[in-house]
Design an enzyme around this catalytic site. Sequence first.
Site, mmCIF file in Angstrom:
data_model
loop_
_atom_site.group_PDB
_atom_site.id
_atom_site.type_symbol
_atom_site.label_atom_id
_atom_site.label_comp_id
_atom_site.label_asym_id
_atom_site.label_seq_id
_atom_site.Cartn_x
_atom_site.Cartn_y
_atom_site.Cartn_z
ATOM 1 N N ASP A 12 0.884 -1.167 0.000
ATOM 2 C CA ASP A 12 0.000 0.000 0.000
ATOM 3 C C ASP A 12 0.920 1.216 0.000
ATOM 4 O OD1 ASP A 12 -2.269 1.693 0.268
ATOM 5 O OD2 ASP A 12 -1.911 1.790 2.428
ATOM 6 N N GLU A 34 -1.265 -1.428 -4.775
ATOM 7 C CA GLU A 34 -2.477 -0.650 -5.036
ATOM 8 C C GLU A 34 -2.185 0.429 -6.071
ATOM 9 O OE1 GLU A 34 -5.209 2.217 -2.389
ATOM 10 O OE2 GLU A 34 -5.065 0.169 -1.621
ATOM 11 N N ASP A 70 -2.403 1.056 7.379
ATOM 12 C CA ASP A 70 -1.536 0.866 6.215
ATOM 13 C C ASP A 70 -1.169 -0.603 6.024
ATOM 14 O OD1 ASP A 70 -1.196 3.681 5.334
ATOM 15 O OD2 ASP A 70 -0.277 3.908 7.314
#
Length: 180
Positions: free
Chosen positions: A7, A66, A138
């Site tokens: 991420d 992502e 996160d």
Amino acid sequence: MKILGIDPGLRTTGFGVIEKHGNKLTYIASGTIKTPDADLPQRLKTILSSVSEVIATYHPDCAAIEKVFVNVNPQSTLLLGQARGAAICALVHADLLVAEYTALQVKQAVVGQGKAQKAQVQDMVQRLLKLSGLPGTDAADALGVAICHAHSGEALSVLGALAPELARKGLRVRGGRLVG
């Protein structure tokens, strides 16, 4: 198959490592990479070297990251894209195949709906991986990316195997979707 999920973020980049055996997902590790309060090149260097350390420590078979969303502030979007680029460089430098998923795809894979809140993602990641505690946001997002890839990879390989038969019927696989 060991999957590394990322991420990306300029201040904090989350990472999560899971292992997939058949339909079973097992938690290996997760955490965050915090960049120093320094200039952009130093922050990108920290992301690159830290993701490389994670790869050297856990030896994943593949990675998923992502995709960047377009923010209201174009400058923030550009900075996020650069952080993402640093992480991708570390992944491809280690010869890992890198899959990319939108936040919507990750939320659908983990929670079942694309408009899920961060707390819902955290809760479902904890449940799916049978974690004793709630992961940070996160790390949970990174684990969610890895979970999304674990589920999507299987579907894509099935579609890939069916490609010749689908072509005879006038269909094809494009971007993981069946199109006519």
